[in-house]
Every structure is written in structure tokens, then in C-alpha cells.
Design a protein around this motif. Structure first.
Motif, PDB file in Angstrom:
ATOM      1  N   PHE A  81       0.822  -1.211   0.000  1.00 27.95           N
ATOM      2  CA  PHE A  81       0.000   0.000   0.000  1.00 27.95           C
ATOM      3  C   PHE A  81       0.855   1.259   0.000  1.00 27.95           C
ATOM      4  O   PHE A  81       0.548   2.216  -0.715  1.00 27.95           O
ATOM      5  N   ALA A  82       1.930   1.257   0.794  1.00 26.19           N
ATOM      6  CA  ALA A  82       2.774   2.450   0.801  1.00 26.19           C
ATOM      7  C   ALA A  82       3.385   2.638  -0.585  1.00 26.19           C
ATOM      8  O   ALA A  82       3.462   3.757  -1.094  1.00 26.19           O
ATOM      9  N   LEU A  84       2.102   1.739  -3.412  1.00 24.76           N
ATOM     10  CA  LEU A  84       1.037   2.233  -4.278  1.00 24.76           C
ATOM     11  C   LEU A  84       0.822   3.731  -4.069  1.00 24.76           C
ATOM     12  O   LEU A  84       0.674   4.505  -5.013  1.00 24.76           O
ATOM     13  N   GLY A  85       0.874   4.136  -2.796  1.00 33.21           N
ATOM     14  CA  GLY A  85       0.694   5.550  -2.474  1.00 33.21           C
ATOM     15  C   GLY A  85       1.796   6.392  -3.088  1.00 33.21           C
ATOM     16  O   GLY A  85       1.532   7.402  -3.735  1.00 33.21           O
ATOM     17  N   LEU A  86       3.031   5.957  -2.894  1.00 36.02           N
ATOM     18  CA  LEU A  86       4.152   6.736  -3.421  1.00 36.02           C
ATOM     19  C   LEU A  86       4.104   6.775  -4.942  1.00 36.02           C
ATOM     20  O   LEU A  86       4.337   7.805  -5.564  1.00 36.02           O
TER      21      LEU A  86
END
Ligand code: HEM
Ligand code: CU
Ligand code: CU
Lengths: 279, 613
Positions: A81-82, A84-86
């Protein structure tokens, strides 16, 4: 009753802006990741439900958990998820960061008013006149500064707007009453119109045609009908249209100059000193 | 059994006797104290439950009006249309103004008067004292007030339907400037303020109770996850709700005194006049509407966890009991709840990606939000771990709990889409959000609430509900729920805006009418399926089989209390000897080992204590 498709993109309206493709790609990436996680969890769930269903002689085990497993399934989603966020942040920057807004080819002001969209074009001089909320009246929605000569030839339109294709368009967005939201589905852009603030929105359409402009923020009983049309044209067509508007405006200004009494009274601008003392 | 128990039972019988033969005046006083202004946590729980079920039906009816209009715009509402006044309908069809009131009231009722009171009112009240083995809440009178604020607030908001201009119509988020005028909005603000205080009082009480009134021997890490979740939720309530109250108060000041806190300079009204505001013409600054959004979401994002965390706790307990297996990673579950609660306070900006806030801030909110999916994932994995190698019984509560996992995954994943700023630019304020909300709040919270209602029904009312009807209710709800809400993702990505009275004003939305009709049909079926729950609930009160003391052979303390506990709850001294999830423990020949059984008495006492009716 309707066609079902696993490919969510089939439900999107055709994307026609320079970033619509990248956005749709990002969406579909997240979508397939989600589908994978979704299936993983549902299949596991159903398998467990079936495999460990109660039946004569079947027993559960005495087990309180396992820290290694716990660590793994904490780390895995964190990384995923991190990451994907970045990864998505780049797209966010493209759409939103002012440093990334390309230099505008065309700049217009747009305000929402329950339940219409209004746009202000710079007019023959190509420059938008100064504006301030203190000049705003129901007749002067943009609060155009009456003392600024550059504002005299500005053109105000309601409901249907022409703009050139393959040009970087920057819309300065605001509202005169309540919140609205400027939504161009085909351009994949949406921005709240906030009274009291001017917010920049940019897009660049690549295909001529008439596109619907919607209001996406509840603004009252007529919200559903706060529809506008954006007519994206080739440079040449746009120039013809703009020239016609400018010529018409020029005629109006000339008529006003010939007959000043008929012109709308201009509210006097309050002097700066008054501001502090009046409250 | 013990002397204490006999004594209590006799005492009980004696009061009953006295009751029957007493004079009228005394009777009516005790009736009021017992059923209306009761300070008994179980009675208050039932009151919360009843009022929430009532509001559930009201909110559901609003939803069906909405669905009807959006699928068949302009056509008269079947059956009820002709009864509604002309101010709301024209020849039986929903008018635009009424439509905006309906979407506002539907969400307001469901969030503030159904899910929150159900999760933190009904369950917290019923479960906390019983599950920690005590006689009542730490502050019973405050508890009573916390309930009575709810109907008062509900009536205040509902009365908006009868004032000029109608009830609140700016959405449940109630953003100014739209909400800054009109009597209906004023009533909304007052009602929310009151219901917020209910929440704060409740939260304080739960914190005090859990910290001070746990049974002998019960450490914090002996608490069932339901209590842990409620405990942490109470922290959210106590820290978050005052901010909602402040947002409401400031808006009230704007509405009544035209302070202009949220009203920018020289704002026009919809009729073209100037908005009355202290910060009016000529001032340099003026108010800021976005400030309200910050305050509102600073509460309302944590509030979505107020709505889901207790339910996650309930689901954990139900799953463990019916899988006959300990919770997988009990401490991880507790820490995940704490993480969600903490992160819940730093993500509110994801509701405001389009409010015009600094895009840099958008980036930080995007990252914090997406990280909140991690503790949510941990919970899902641990639930799966819990049923892994279990011995799963498909009772109604467990079906609802399993259904919860299935739908919550979907809601969590749609959250990830919206957490990503650029995607949210496109799907914000569309039906995609509506789909997300319902997957987490109906598919998640409400299925969990159903699980909890069925699970504790025996202890609450001393009767068993009807299992066949229960399963039927679950199956119908689960199927209709998915068919109703899943297609909303599709029209959402199609750009279908939310809160619009007639979508077909737009060319690009015309092709979606069949999907909207499909959704509406299943919405109606889903709505009517809830009547099975209501019927089962009422029918079983009278005709249900008497419940045994521990019908689910569960481990937590509420099952040590008599089948239908009276005031004071327990008929024996409670001491806790172990954690709440000792299923299939090697210490016992049975597949469960309750928290209250003395180690020396495992074989002997568990038969007597756990199964005695
Ligand atoms: C994985 C966890 C979750 C993530 C990442 C997430 C993310 C989001 C985001 C980004 C939005 C804003 C969308 C928009 O307005 O454009 C949103 C809206 C919303 N979420 Fe979630 N969410 C999650 C879980 C939940 C849960 C558990 C609940 C409730 C129990 C919930 C209830 C809501 C509600 C009610 C809204 C809509 C508010 C409105 O009316 O605008 N979400 N969510
Ligand atoms: Cu609108
Ligand atoms: Cu949120």
C-alpha cells in the motif's frame, strides 16, 4: 438487465484529456491489485468455511497465533500500500501541484452560481481584468474591478463554453454563493468551487466535441440540473467563435459609450482605509 | 449452588410477589424507573436497541424513496406517494427539494441515530458490564441521560420536516454556506450537538467502567475484543466528538448571529441578494467555508471508526465462539485497533482532496490514509486465521460475522481507490463513494450489528430467537445487499454523481438507467427483508424457547450471569482466571473453558456453572 463486465474501464466515459489515459491506467492497476486481494480473501474464506465446517468427530485446534505470520502479513500490505501511495503521488503532482501546471495557453475564470456555470473570457485585449469580491453583485458575478480598463472588454458567458483543443487551459475557479464542484467526466477532472477562494484547475483536451460539465457538490434543490456544456474546438474554429464574441462585445461597449446613462451604474470602490474601520 | 445465588433468587421472587400485590401508585413509579428512566445498563441497552431499530426503519424508508426517484424519475412513489403533501411531492413524485432533504435525512438518521447508537449505545451498554463481570456502569445516571439525549435529538432533527423551508437538505456533511441559513439546518445543528453529547457522556462512562470495574483477576489483556474495541472507541468518542460539537456551535453562531465564520466576503444568496454576514461588504477577509470541513471531518473520519471498531470486536467474539477456536493473534488485534484509532485522527483530509487545500497536504493525507489499510488488513487476516482449523458452526450470528468479513474486504479495497488522490479526483462525490460507504457501513457495520443482536439476544431477553428465520434473514440480506450495492461501483466510475435528483438530465448518465433500476429492485427487496428481523425479534420475545445460561458454550463473563440477568447482573462472585478465548484448551475435556471457572474446579464446576439454566 445490463451488460456486466469485469473490466471496470468499460463503464468510464471516453477519456479525452492529456492525463486521462494515465489516470485510467492508474485506476485499472489499483483495480486489478484489488481484484487479486479480493479473490484471495474470498477464496480463502470460502475454503475455510467449507473445510472447517462442523461435522461429527471434527475438532478445532488449540492455537493462539504466530508472531512470524503476524509480522509477514503486517509487512506485506505495508509495502504494497505504501508503494502504491508513493507511486500514485506522481499523478497527483501532475494534476495538482502548481509547479507542475503547464504554462497556460488559455486562461478563463469560472464561477458556479446555484444552478449555473458562468465563465469569463479575457476579451479582445487577451487579459482578464482585475477582480475582487467587494465588487461582486448579482449583475457583476465575477466582481470585475470597474476601474480596471482591462476588464471592460471581458466576456461573460453562461452554460455553454467554447475552448480550443490541444491547448493548456487554466481555469480559475470560484463560486458566488454555496459550494459547487466543477466536474468534466471526459477530462477526468473535478474541483470544488469554493466561495471566497480562487482555485486553479488545468486540463488539455485532445478531441473536438461537446462535453458535459456537471456540478458534483450538493448545492441546493437544483443541483442535479446544474449542467453545462464544454465545446472543444480546433484552433481555427475557436478563433472564429472568439472573434465573433469580441466583435459583439465591442458593439455593446460602443453603444454604451454613445449612451452612457443606459449603462449600468458602477458601485463606488470603497477606499482601503475604510476596510479596517468599518468593523 | 452457592448461598449468594439462592439468596438473590429468593430476593428476586420476593420483589416479584410484592410487585403483583402492590398499590397502583407504587407500581407506576417503579414502572417508570424500570422501563423508562432506568439506570440499569441492560435496560438502557434495550432502549438504544429499540430506538435504533425504529430509526433503521425510518432511514430505510427514506432510502427507498430516493431509490425510487433515481430509477424512475418523475413517477409517483408507489403506495405512499399520494399521502405526501404537495410541498414534498408533485402528483406523487419526489420533488427536487424533497430529494435533497431525503438524502440528507437518510444519512443523518443512519449514521447518528442507527449505527453509532447501536454500536456504542446498545452494545457498549449491554456488553461492557456483563463482559467485565460487574453489576452496572460506573455512572448509571449519566448513562441514562446519554440515552435520553438520542430521542430528543432525533425528534429535534425530524421536526425539521414541519418547519417552513423543510428539514436540513445540505447532505449529512452539512457544509456551509448551503447549511448556513434556514430553520431546518438550525434544527439539524441543535440535534447533532445533542446526539454528540450522548456520545461523549457514553464514552466517558465506558472508559471509567472498563478501567475501574473489572472483575477480580481481570487484567486489560483478559478483556474480550468487544470490550477492547469499545474501550478504544470511547477514546475516539471523547476526543473527537467535542470537535463536532464545536463545528456545530460555530455553524449555529453563523446561522443565528450571522457571525460569518464560514461565510466569505460578499457572498450572494441563491436569490441573488447578499448573504447576511458580519464580515460583509468591504471587509478585507471574511470567513472560510473549508474550515467547517476540517472540523467536521476531524470528527467524522474518527466517527467512521466509532461505527466500525465496536463491530469488529463483536465479530471477533462471534467468530471465535462459533469456530470453537481462540482468536488468532489476540494482541495483534488489540494493537491493530489502537493503530486504526490513532491513524484515524490524521487522515481526515482524504475527504477534502478537492476542497482546494494545498496539494502537498493532499500528498500527506494520501499516504496516511493508505497506511490505515494496513491495520484493517491485519484484522482480516487474523479473522481468517481464527476460523482456520476451527470447527465452524453456522448459526445466524456466525453467518452474519462471516458475511461481515466478505463485505468489509470489498469496502476496505474501495477505500484504497479513494485514498489515492488522483483517482479520488475523478470518483469523489460519485456513486463509487456511495458504494464504499454502504460496503463498510451496511455490509460491515450492519452485518456485524445483526451478528451481535442474534448473539446476545438470549442474554438480553432470556429467549432464543428463531434460527430458521434468522438464517433466512441473513441469506436474503446478503444476496440483495450485494446486488444492490455492487453495481454502484460501476455507475460510480461511469461518473454518476451522488445526491442528484434526476441523473438523466445528463446525456452521459442516460445509459445507466437500467443499472439504477436493477439497484432499486434489490434495494426494495433488501428493505423488506428486514421485516423478517423485526418479526423474529418480536415473535421470539413472546414465543421463543427459554434461553439457557450459556447457549453458545462461550467463555466470556456475560454467560456466567443468569439466563435473563436482573438488576445487578450476577448471582455469584466472579473471578477471572484466564483469557477470553480458551477454546479447545487441553486443560479441559470440553472445547471451551470459561474465564470464570476456577482451575481446581475445571471438570466439576463447568458442568454446573456453565450449563445450568
Ligand atoms: C481501508 C480502510 C478505509 C479507507 C482507506 C477509506 C478511505 C476513504 C476515503 C478516501 C474516503 C473519501 C472519499 C471521497 O469523499 O472522495 C472515504 C469516504 C467514506 N468512508 Fe472510508 N475508508 C476506509 C474504511 C472505512 C470504514 C471502515 C468506514 C465506516 C465504517 C468508512 C466510511 C466512510 C464514509 C461514511 C465515507 C463517506 C463520507 C461522505 O459522505 O463523503 N470508510 N473513505
Ligand atoms: Cu451542485
Ligand atoms: Cu474518512
Amino acid at each position: 438487465m445490463f451488460d456486466f463486465s469485469w473490466n471496470m474501464l468499460t463503464y468510464f466515459p471516453p477519456g479525452i484529456s492529456t492525463y486521462s489515459k494515465a489516470l485510467d491506467d492508474l485506476f485499472i492497476l489499483v483495480y486489478w491489485i484489488s481484484v487479486a486481494i479480493f479473490l484471495l480473501v474470498q477464496i480463502t474464506l470460502v475454503t475455510f468455511i467449507f473445510k472447517y465446517r462442523t461435522r461429527p468427530g471434527h475438532k478445532s485446534i488449540y492455537y493462539h497465533g504466530n508472531n512470524v505470520v503476524e509480522f509477514i502479513w503486517t509487512l506485506a500490505p505495508t509495502v504494497l500500500f505504501a508503494g502504491l501511495g508513493l507511486y500514485s503521488d506522481e499523478m497527483w503532482k501532475v494534476m495538482k501541484y502548481s509547479s507542475r501546471v503547464p504554462s497556460p495557453d488559455v486562461e478563463i475564470d469560472v464561477v458556479g452560481q446555484a444552478f449555473n456555470w458562468h465563465a469569463r473570457y479575457p476579451g479582445a485585449d487577451g487579459i482578464l481584468g482585475k477582480r475582487h469580491a467587494r465588487y461582486r453583485t448579482a449583475q457583476n458575478l465575477f466582481g470585475i474591478d470597474p476601474t480596471d480598463p482591462k476588464g471592460k472588454d471581458d466576456i461573460v458567458l453562461t452554460g455553454e463554453f467554447n475552448l480550443p483543443m490541444n491547448k493548456n487551459i487554466v481555469v480559475h475557479l470560484s463560486s458566488v454563493d454555496v459550494l459547487h464542484s466543477y466536474f468534466l467526466p471526459n477530462f477526468r477532472i473535478k474541483q470544488d468551487a469554493v466561495p471566497g477562494s480562487w482555485i486553479d484547475v488545468w486540463f488539455n483536451g485532445t478531441k473536438a466535441g461537446k462535453y458535459e460539465l456537471a456540478c458534483a457538490e450538493l448545492c441546493g434543490s437544483g443541483h442535479y440540473a446544474m449542467r453545462g456544456v464544454l465545446n472543444l474546438q480546433s484552433d481555427a474554429d475557436f478563433a472564429v467563435w472568439m472573434d465573433a464574441k469580441n466583435a459583439a462585445k465591442k458593439a455593446v461597449l460602443a453603444a454604451e459609450a454613445a449612451n452612457p446613462q443606459a449603462a449600468a451604474p458602477v458601485p463606488a470602490a470603497p477606499v482601503a482605509a475604510e476596510h479596517g474601520s468599518s468593523h | 449452588m452457592s448461598a449468594v445465588a439462592t439468596h438473590l433468587e429468593q430476593g428476586h421472587a420476593a420483589t416479584h410477589d410484592a410487585h403483583a400485590h402492590h398499590d397502583h401508585a407504587h407500581h407506576s413509579v417503579s414502572f417508570i424507573r424500570k422501563y423508562i428512566f432506568s439506570t440499569d445498563h441492560k435496560q438502557i441497552a434495550k432502549q438504544f436497541l429499540t430506538s435504533s431499530l425504529f430509526f433503521l426503519l425510518v432511514g430505510g424508508a427514506f432510502a427507498l424513496f430516493i431509490r425510487w426517484q433515481i430509477a424512475y424519475p418523475g413517477e409517483p412513489i408507489p403506495v405512499v406517494g399520494k399521502w405526501l403533501p404537495d410541498t414534498l411531492v408533485s402528483s406523487g413524485a419526489v420533488q427536487p427539494g424533497f430529494y435533497t432533504q431525503l438524502v440528507t435525512m437518510h444519512a443523518t438518521v443512519m449514521i447518528f441515530f442507527v449505527i453509532i447508537p447501536m454500536a456504542t449505545g446498545a452494545f457498549a451498554n449491554f456488553c461492557i458490564p456483563l463482559m467485565i463481570g460487574t453489576d452496572d456502569m460506573a455512572m448509571p445516571t449519566i448513562n441514562m441521560i446519554s440515552f435520553w439525549l438520542v430521542p430528543v435529538a432525533g425528534l429535534t432533527i425530524m421536526s425539521g420536516f414541519f418547519v417552513e423551508g423543510g428539514t436540513a437538505a445540505a447532505g449529512w456533511t452539512n457544509y456551509p454556506p448551503l447549511s448556513a441559513s434556514g430553520t431546518g439546518h438550525m434544527l439539524w445543528v441543535i440535534g447533532i450537538f445533542l446526539v454528540g453529547f450522548s456520545s461523549i457522556l457514553g464514552g466517558m462512562n465506558y472508559l471509567a467502567t472498563v478501567l475501574n470495574k473489572r472483575a477480580k483477576g481481570m487484567r486489560m489483556f483478559d478483556l474480550p475484543l468487544t470490550v477492547w474495541a469499545l474501550f478504544i472507541t470511547s477514546v475516539l468518542q471523547v476526543l473527537g466528538t467535542p470537535v463536532l460539537a464545536s463545528a456545530a456551535s460555530l455553524l449555529f453562531v453563523d446561522q443565528v448571529f450571522h457571525a460569518g465564520i464560514f461565510i466569505p466576503e460578499n457572498l450572494l444568496t441563491p436569490t441573488g441578494g447578499l448573504f447576511p454576514s458580519g464580515a460583509n461588504v468591504g471587509s478585507g477577509g471574511g470567513g472560510q467555508p473549508v474550515l467547517f470541513q476540517h472540523l467536521f471531518w476531524f470528527y467524522s473520519h474518527p466517527a467512521v471508526y466509532i461505527m466500525i471498531l465496536p463491530i469488529m470486536g463483536v465479530v471477533s467474539d462471534v467468530l471465535a465462539t462459533f469456530a470453537r477456536k481462540a482468536i488468532f493473534g489476540y494482541k495483534a488485534m488489540v494493537f491493530a485497533v489502537m493503530a486504526i484509532a490513532f491513524l484515524g485522527f490524521v487522515v481526515w483530509g482524504h475527504h477534502m482532496f478537492l476542497s482546494g487545500m494545498s496539494p502537498l497536504l493532499g500528498t500527506t493525507f494520501m499516504l496516511s490514509t493508505i497506511v490505515i489499510a494496513v491495520p484493517s488488513s491485519i484484522k482480516i487476516f487474523n479473522w481468517l486465521g481464527t476460523i482456520w482449523k476451527g470447527n465452524i458452526h453456522f448459526t445466524t450470528p456466525n453467518l452474519n460475522a462471516l458475511g461481515f468479513i466478505s463485505t468489509f474486504v470489498c469496502g476496505g479495497l474501495s477505500g484504497v481507490f479513494m485514498a489515492i488522490g488522483p483517482i479520488d479526483v475523478y470518483i469523489h462525490d460519485t456513486y463509487f463513494i456511495v458504494a464504499h460507504i454502504h460496503y463498510v457501513l451496511f455490509g460491515g457495520a450492519l452485518f456485524g450489528i445483526f451478528a451481535g443482536i442474534y448473539y446476545w439476544y438470549p442474554k438480553m431477553f432470556g429467549k432464543m430467537y428463531n434460527e430458521t428465520l434468522g438464517k433466512f434473514h441473513f441469506a436474503l440480506t446478503f444476496i440483495t445487499f450485494n446486488l444492490c450495492f455492487f453495481p454502484m461501483h460501476m455507475i460510480g466510475v461511469g461518473g454518476h454523481m451522488r445526491r442528484i435528483h434526476d441523473p438523466y438530465v445528463y446525456e452521459f448518465l442516460k445509459p445507466f438507467q437500467p443499472i439504477n433500476q436493477f439497484i432499486t429492485i434489490f434495494a426494495i427487496l433488501m428493505g423488506f427483508s428486514q421485516l423478517i428481523l423485526i418479526f423474529n425479534f418480536l415473535w421470539s420475545l413472546k414465543f421463543g424457547r427459554p434461553a439457557p445460561r450459556n447457549p453458545w458454550r462461550a467463555n466470556t463473563l456475560e454467560w456466567a450471569a443468569p439466563a435473563h440477568p436482573g438488576h445487578g447482573n450476577f448471582d455469584r462472585d466472579i473471578t477471572v482466571y484466564r483469557g477470553p478465548y480458551e477454546f479447545a484448551s487441553p486443560e479441559s475435556k470440553r472445547d471451551y473453558l470459561p474465564q470464570w471457572i476456577r482451575p481446581a474446579h475445571i471438570e466439576k464446576e463447568e458442568v454446573v456453572a456453565a450449563e445450568k439454566h
